[in-house]
Enzyme design. Structure first.
Site, PDB file in Angstrom:
ATOM      1  N   TYR A  33      36.412  45.678  38.480  1.00  0.00           N
ATOM      2  CA  TYR A  33      37.008  47.009  38.575  1.00  0.00           C
ATOM      3  C   TYR A  33      37.620  47.437  37.260  1.00  0.00           C
ATOM      4  O   TYR A  33      37.768  46.631  36.337  1.00  0.00           O
ATOM      5  CB  TYR A  33      38.048  47.051  39.710  1.00  0.00           C
ATOM      6  CG  TYR A  33      39.372  46.374  39.413  1.00  0.00           C
ATOM      7  CD1 TYR A  33      39.470  44.993  39.312  1.00  0.00           C
ATOM      8  CD2 TYR A  33      40.527  47.132  39.214  1.00  0.00           C
ATOM      9  CE1 TYR A  33      40.688  44.382  39.044  1.00  0.00           C
ATOM     10  CE2 TYR A  33      41.748  46.529  38.950  1.00  0.00           C
ATOM     11  CZ  TYR A  33      41.825  45.155  38.860  1.00  0.00           C
ATOM     12  OH  TYR A  33      43.023  44.556  38.590  1.00  0.00           O
ATOM     13  N   ARG A  52      35.017  47.438  28.638  1.00  0.00           N
ATOM     14  CA  ARG A  52      35.452  46.218  29.346  1.00  0.00           C
ATOM     15  C   ARG A  52      34.705  46.074  30.673  1.00  0.00           C
ATOM     16  O   ARG A  52      34.367  44.959  31.075  1.00  0.00           O
ATOM     17  CB  ARG A  52      36.968  46.233  29.574  1.00  0.00           C
ATOM     18  CG  ARG A  52      37.456  44.915  30.175  1.00  0.00           C
ATOM     19  CD  ARG A  52      38.962  44.848  30.276  1.00  0.00           C
ATOM     20  NE  ARG A  52      39.492  45.886  31.121  1.00  0.00           N
ATOM     21  CZ  ARG A  52      40.778  46.173  31.257  1.00  0.00           C
ATOM     22  NH1 ARG A  52      41.674  45.475  30.580  1.00  0.00           N
ATOM     23  NH2 ARG A  52      41.189  47.134  32.049  1.00  0.00           N
ATOM     24  N   ARG A 100      25.995  36.824  54.515  1.00  0.00           N
ATOM     25  CA  ARG A 100      26.910  35.930  53.806  1.00  0.00           C
ATOM     26  C   ARG A 100      26.194  34.664  53.328  1.00  0.00           C
ATOM     27  O   ARG A 100      25.647  33.904  54.141  1.00  0.00           O
ATOM     28  CB  ARG A 100      28.104  35.566  54.700  1.00  0.00           C
ATOM     29  CG  ARG A 100      29.174  34.774  53.958  1.00  0.00           C
ATOM     30  CD  ARG A 100      30.432  34.582  54.788  1.00  0.00           C
ATOM     31  NE  ARG A 100      31.449  33.880  54.006  1.00  0.00           N
ATOM     32  CZ  ARG A 100      31.499  32.558  53.870  1.00  0.00           C
ATOM     33  NH1 ARG A 100      30.611  31.789  54.474  1.00  0.00           N
ATOM     34  NH2 ARG A 100      32.441  32.008  53.119  1.00  0.00           N
ATOM     35  N   LYS A 144      37.718  41.139  34.724  1.00  0.00           N
ATOM     36  CA  LYS A 144      38.572  41.939  35.613  1.00  0.00           C
ATOM     37  C   LYS A 144      37.948  42.009  37.005  1.00  0.00           C
ATOM     38  O   LYS A 144      37.296  42.994  37.370  1.00  0.00           O
ATOM     39  CB  LYS A 144      38.770  43.334  35.006  1.00  0.00           C
ATOM     40  CG  LYS A 144      39.937  44.096  35.609  1.00  0.00           C
ATOM     41  CD  LYS A 144      40.284  45.285  34.745  1.00  0.00           C
ATOM     42  CE  LYS A 144      41.251  46.236  35.396  1.00  0.00           C
ATOM     43  NZ  LYS A 144      42.572  45.684  35.640  1.00  0.00           N
ATOM     44  N   GLU A 176      50.770  36.166  31.624  1.00  0.00           N
ATOM     45  CA  GLU A 176      50.781  37.613  31.879  1.00  0.00           C
ATOM     46  C   GLU A 176      51.808  37.955  32.951  1.00  0.00           C
ATOM     47  O   GLU A 176      52.343  37.073  33.616  1.00  0.00           O
ATOM     48  CB  GLU A 176      49.402  38.060  32.401  1.00  0.00           C
ATOM     49  CG  GLU A 176      48.282  37.845  31.430  1.00  0.00           C
ATOM     50  CD  GLU A 176      46.966  38.363  31.974  1.00  0.00           C
ATOM     51  OE1 GLU A 176      46.620  39.505  31.645  1.00  0.00           O
ATOM     52  OE2 GLU A 176      46.294  37.628  32.710  1.00  0.00           O
ATOM     53  N   LEU A 201      43.770  38.757  30.553  1.00  0.00           N
ATOM     54  CA  LEU A 201      42.877  39.913  30.520  1.00  0.00           C
ATOM     55  C   LEU A 201      43.036  40.621  29.175  1.00  0.00           C
ATOM     56  O   LEU A 201      44.164  40.838  28.724  1.00  0.00           O
ATOM     57  CB  LEU A 201      43.244  40.878  31.655  1.00  0.00           C
ATOM     58  CG  LEU A 201      42.267  42.036  31.831  1.00  0.00           C
ATOM     59  CD1 LEU A 201      41.006  41.562  32.557  1.00  0.00           C
ATOM     60  CD2 LEU A 201      42.901  43.181  32.596  1.00  0.00           C
TER      61      LEU A 201
END
Ligand code: PMP
Length: 281
Positions: A33, A52, A100, A144, A176, A201
């Site tokens: 995302y 990114r 799945r 991310k 972070e 990140l």
């Protein structure tokens, strides 16, 4: 107020947007995302976020579902359709829908979801009170992904203690915040922040703020720092697309900069907002 959201090519009311229970984003957190901030109805650091996104997708073996121009048109249309002046656009790309199975499926189309969130980004900032906790996240924090349970648990834990957020620590060094990059300011006025690696990140706001700070003559040291160093620092702050430069005024009960936002963090926030407005598209 119901928002207009984007789902797989269509702009529709949020109540009408639904995806399969077999979406791999839902079952495996197999999705990446981006969050791009919006000031004056325009996108801040848009190209950084899209670069990114491309990198994150590549690292997990997914293609970019559309090019920069198409992403830009999508973001702009969402902003216009929702009359968003200040806030952010959340964008998520999952591998798609398949029964799945741990193996990546072949020949599935990716799920693309985007929506806006209204936020006050440029207003006056109160400093954050943070608590330290061990960093329990996976080792590829440079990607991310939507695998955010550790961050979510950590921040909720901090709230339960009456604090605002966490600073995560690994091998004695700060990594972070729950959703931000971390910085301290030394008594000599140098800005210290951990260097890029798979432990953190690569924040888009981080890159922009460091560039602006360097251009204005601030000394920058990209290296790890300990919690003790942070507690003894002149100032501390965090950066992210949804908080810009946010001062930290307390770490584990130790007050910094007299318990109020420090001058470096305040100044960098002003500069970032000024430049962000100027360069927004
Ligand atoms: N680190 C983490 C773990 C984050 O979740 C975020 C926010 N997405 C950041 C740093 C800051 O990144 P950015 O400046 O690109 O929002």
């Amino acid at each position: 107020m119901s928002r207009i959201v984007y789902l797989n090519g269509a702009f529709i009311p949020e109540e009408e947007a639904s995806i399969s229970i077999f979406d791999r984003g839902f079952l495996f957190a197999d999705a990446v995302y981006e969050v791009t901030s919006v000031l004056d109805g325009k996108l801040v650091d848009f190209d950084g976020h899209m670069a990114r996104l491309e990198r994150s997708l590549g690292e997990v073996g997914m293609p970019m579902p559309m090019d920069r121009e198409a992403w830009l048109a999508l973001h702009r249309e969402l902003v216009v359709k929702n009359g968003l002046e200040e806030g952010c656009v959340y964008l998520q790309v999952s591998r798609g829908v398949a029964d799945r199975n741990f193996l990546f499926p072949e020949n599935v189309s990716q799920t693309v979801v985007a929506f806006t969130q209204l936020k006050n980004l440029a207003g006056e900032k109160k400093g954050l009170r943070v608590v330290s906790i061990p960093d329990i996240r996976w080792r590829r924090r440079d990607i991310k992904t939507v695998q955010l349970l550790a961050a979510s648990m950590s921040k909720t834990g901090a709230k339960k203690q009456g604090k605002d957020d966490v600073w995560m620590v690994e091998d004695g060094f700060v990594t972070e915040g729950s959703s931000s990059n971390t910085y301290i300011v030394t008594s000599e006025g140098a800005i210290v922040t951990r260097q890029l690696s798979s432990s953190i990140l690569p924040g888009i706001t981080r890159a922009a703020v460091l560039k602006l700070a360097e251009e204005r003559g601030f000394v920058i040291e990209e290296r790890p720092f300990t919690l003790d160093e942070a507690k003894a620092a002149q100032e501390a702050f965090v950066t992210s697309a949804t908080s810009f430069v946010l001062p930290v005024v307390e770490i584990d009960g130790t007050e910094l900069s007299g318990g109020v936002p420090g001058p470096t963090a305040r100044r960098l926030n002003e500069i970032y907002i000024e430049e962000g407005r100027r360069n927004a598209i």
